[in-house]
Design a protein around this motif. Sequence first.
Motif, PDB file in Angstrom:
ATOM      1  N   LEU A 148       0.779  -1.137  -0.197  1.00  0.00           N
ATOM      2  CA  LEU A 148      -0.142  -0.188   0.072  1.00  0.00           C
ATOM      3  C   LEU A 148       0.780   1.260   0.073  1.00  0.00           C
ATOM      4  O   LEU A 148       1.810   1.387   0.841  1.00  0.00           O
ATOM      5  N   GLY A 149       0.668   2.047  -0.659  1.00  0.00           N
ATOM      6  CA  GLY A 149       1.348   3.427  -0.735  1.00  0.00           C
ATOM      7  C   GLY A 149       2.523   3.490  -1.871  1.00  0.00           C
ATOM      8  O   GLY A 149       3.067   4.164  -2.208  1.00  0.00           O
ATOM      9  N   ASN A 150       2.875   2.248  -2.512  1.00  0.00           N
ATOM     10  CA  ASN A 150       4.084   2.167  -3.289  1.00  0.00           C
ATOM     11  C   ASN A 150       3.285   1.735  -5.044  1.00  0.00           C
ATOM     12  O   ASN A 150       2.866   0.484  -5.070  1.00  0.00           O
ATOM     13  N   PRO A 151       3.108   2.728  -5.738  1.00  0.00           N
ATOM     14  CA  PRO A 151       2.784   2.250  -7.055  1.00  0.00           C
ATOM     15  C   PRO A 151       3.695   1.280  -7.685  1.00  0.00           C
ATOM     16  O   PRO A 151       4.924   1.055  -7.569  1.00  0.00           O
ATOM     17  N   VAL A 152       3.118   0.428  -8.649  1.00  0.00           N
ATOM     18  CA  VAL A 152       3.909  -0.639  -9.322  1.00  0.00           C
ATOM     19  C   VAL A 152       4.065   0.273 -10.868  1.00  0.00           C
ATOM     20  O   VAL A 152       3.203   0.461 -11.680  1.00  0.00           O
ATOM     21  N   ALA A 153       5.298   0.184 -11.299  1.00  0.00           N
ATOM     22  CA  ALA A 153       5.902   0.965 -12.273  1.00  0.00           C
ATOM     23  C   ALA A 153       5.739   0.014 -13.546  1.00  0.00           C
ATOM     24  O   ALA A 153       5.593  -1.367 -13.430  1.00  0.00           O
TER      25      ALA A 153
ATOM     26  N   THR B  82      -1.914  -0.958 -22.683  1.00  0.00           N
ATOM     27  CA  THR B  82      -1.748  -2.255 -22.658  1.00  0.00           C
ATOM     28  C   THR B  82      -1.826  -2.963 -20.950  1.00  0.00           C
ATOM     29  O   THR B  82      -2.319  -1.885 -20.178  1.00  0.00           O
ATOM     30  N   PRO B  83      -1.667  -4.252 -20.642  1.00  0.00           N
ATOM     31  CA  PRO B  83      -1.962  -4.654 -19.410  1.00  0.00           C
ATOM     32  C   PRO B  83      -0.989  -4.062 -18.560  1.00  0.00           C
ATOM     33  O   PRO B  83      -1.186  -3.908 -17.354  1.00  0.00           O
ATOM     34  N   ALA B  84       0.314  -3.686 -19.067  1.00  0.00           N
ATOM     35  CA  ALA B  84       1.668  -3.343 -18.100  1.00  0.00           C
ATOM     36  C   ALA B  84       0.916  -1.781 -17.713  1.00  0.00           C
ATOM     37  O   ALA B  84       1.189  -1.414 -16.365  1.00  0.00           O
ATOM     38  N   GLN B  85       0.148  -0.960 -18.773  1.00  0.00           N
ATOM     39  CA  GLN B  85       0.051   0.206 -18.355  1.00  0.00           C
ATOM     40  C   GLN B  85      -1.110   0.213 -17.461  1.00  0.00           C
ATOM     41  O   GLN B  85      -1.400   1.382 -16.572  1.00  0.00           O
ATOM     42  N   GLN B  86      -2.035  -0.571 -17.667  1.00  0.00           N
ATOM     43  CA  GLN B  86      -3.253  -0.846 -16.812  1.00  0.00           C
ATOM     44  C   GLN B  86      -3.000  -1.249 -15.224  1.00  0.00           C
ATOM     45  O   GLN B  86      -3.567  -0.563 -14.357  1.00  0.00           O
ATOM     46  N   LEU B  87      -1.934  -2.028 -15.029  1.00  0.00           N
ATOM     47  CA  LEU B  87      -1.545  -2.206 -13.897  1.00  0.00           C
ATOM     48  C   LEU B  87      -0.640  -1.057 -13.023  1.00  0.00           C
ATOM     49  O   LEU B  87      -1.002  -0.657 -12.023  1.00  0.00           O
ATOM     50  N   ALA B  88      -0.013  -0.137 -13.785  1.00  0.00           N
ATOM     51  CA  ALA B  88       0.623   0.817 -13.344  1.00  0.00           C
ATOM     52  C   ALA B  88      -0.411   1.887 -12.994  1.00  0.00           C
ATOM     53  O   ALA B  88      -0.415   2.747 -11.965  1.00  0.00           O
ATOM     54  N   HIS B  89      -1.487   2.080 -13.678  1.00  0.00           N
ATOM     55  CA  HIS B  89      -2.680   3.110 -13.602  1.00  0.00           C
ATOM     56  C   HIS B  89      -3.390   2.885 -12.249  1.00  0.00           C
ATOM     57  O   HIS B  89      -3.789   3.494 -11.130  1.00  0.00           O
ATOM     58  N   LEU B  90      -3.599   1.512 -12.396  1.00  0.00           N
ATOM     59  CA  LEU B  90      -4.478   0.707 -11.039  1.00  0.00           C
ATOM     60  C   LEU B  90      -3.778   1.014  -9.836  1.00  0.00           C
ATOM     61  O   LEU B  90      -4.390   1.298  -8.817  1.00  0.00           O
ATOM     62  N   THR B  91      -2.429   1.372  -9.804  1.00  0.00           N
ATOM     63  CA  THR B  91      -1.750   1.495  -8.505  1.00  0.00           C
ATOM     64  C   THR B  91      -1.050   2.790  -8.484  1.00  0.00           C
ATOM     65  O   THR B  91      -0.303   3.205  -7.291  1.00  0.00           O
ATOM     66  N   ALA B  92      -1.373   3.556  -9.397  1.00  0.00           N
ATOM     67  CA  ALA B  92      -0.700   5.030  -9.457  1.00  0.00           C
ATOM     68  C   ALA B  92      -0.928   5.854  -8.311  1.00  0.00           C
ATOM     69  O   ALA B  92      -0.235   6.685  -7.919  1.00  0.00           O
TER      70      ALA B  92
END
Length: 410
Positions: A208-213, A315-325
């Motif tokens: 929690l608090g750490n986005p996934v790049a 892309t799925p990589a961008q979706q994960l990055a946005h989900l955790t941004a």
Amino acid sequence: MNAAPSPVNSWIDIADEAAFGARTLPYGVFSTDGEEPRVGVAVGEHVLDLAPLAAVEGLDGAHLFAQPSLNPFLAAGSAAWAAVRGWVVELVTEEIHRELVEPHLMPASRVTMHLPFEVADFVDFYASQSHAENMGRFFRPDSPSLPPAWRHLPIGYHGRSATVVVSGTDVTRPSGLRKVADVPEFGPSRRLDIEAEVGFVVGRPSQLGNPVAVPEFAEHVFGMVLVNDWSARDIQGFEAMPLGPFLGKSFATSISPWVVPLAALEHARIDPPVRDPEPAEYLRDAEPWGLDLRLEVEWNGTVVSHPPFADMYWTPAQQLAHLTANGAAVRTGDLYASGTVSGPEADQRGSFLELSWNGSEPVELADGTTRTFLEDGDVVTVRATAPGPDGTRIGLGAVTGRITPAPSFP
């Protein structure tokens, strides 16, 4: 166990029409009569029973495969995923292992498949430009077809994980409030629809608090499933003004029983479409994670559409990055889906709302009947394939569901 080479041939007799060859090797949870569910790998017309095989081999992680869910294996992380895949590839491609492996090959026709992982959270995105533009035309005819933020970030909504079901589970027609002659009325949906999608399964959690790049995508995501996000368009159309989908979506989401590891998709990776404007820094591609997947939608035995995943804007990589941004954490077993996969052509649309052009152009099936939306008893199957090594194509499985009538209310 070493990292996996590209599997090409197998000593196992694999029919050309088999759902999975030795290049895919997806993971699922299966059971046989009188035995507990456990983890297996699909190869040809068989399921490789990993738990007893790993025990015979004396593997440290053998207990991970005796579980009724993939979650413990997913949580083990990318090094374990690569090591296990390398071990399985060796077992099914090198003849020397035949005597060891054959007693643990179960005929796929004799097993029961279960939900492959415990779904922690479910998020659904909206990444197809063709689909988003079509939906805009139907639901917002007096406004621009794309929402203002659509080209700047992957739009999505948080769904309901408790109603994610495995392929083959019947889907009960939902009821809710929808407008009838401009008057809100409660009753069964009359515009029940599908959404052909691709879902991605999180293995390694984040804090929690750490986005996934974006570059960390493959360290967190284990693999993919096929998704049918069933949608009640009349309920959705009434409730989603101005908030997002709720009862129109939350009644059922079907997924395929086999999780295809990202490692099997290496030859499917392509550059995504050109984005205009250029995405914000946190969404910029570190390496190409567009995927050249070909979907197929079958309605009561008739193939009605071939949606192209290669056209997906985000892309799925961008979706994960946005989900955790914003610092939101992901957990082992999280599922996030691409949103409906639709292309620009009429035979590439991934929902029946689009195929029937909002009900104005009925779809003719092979038996001579026509449809605009789903009727009770209808069966829908979504399949997909991807490029494999040496110009081959690999199967990615299928997700199937049948519509049953809405329950009666007092």
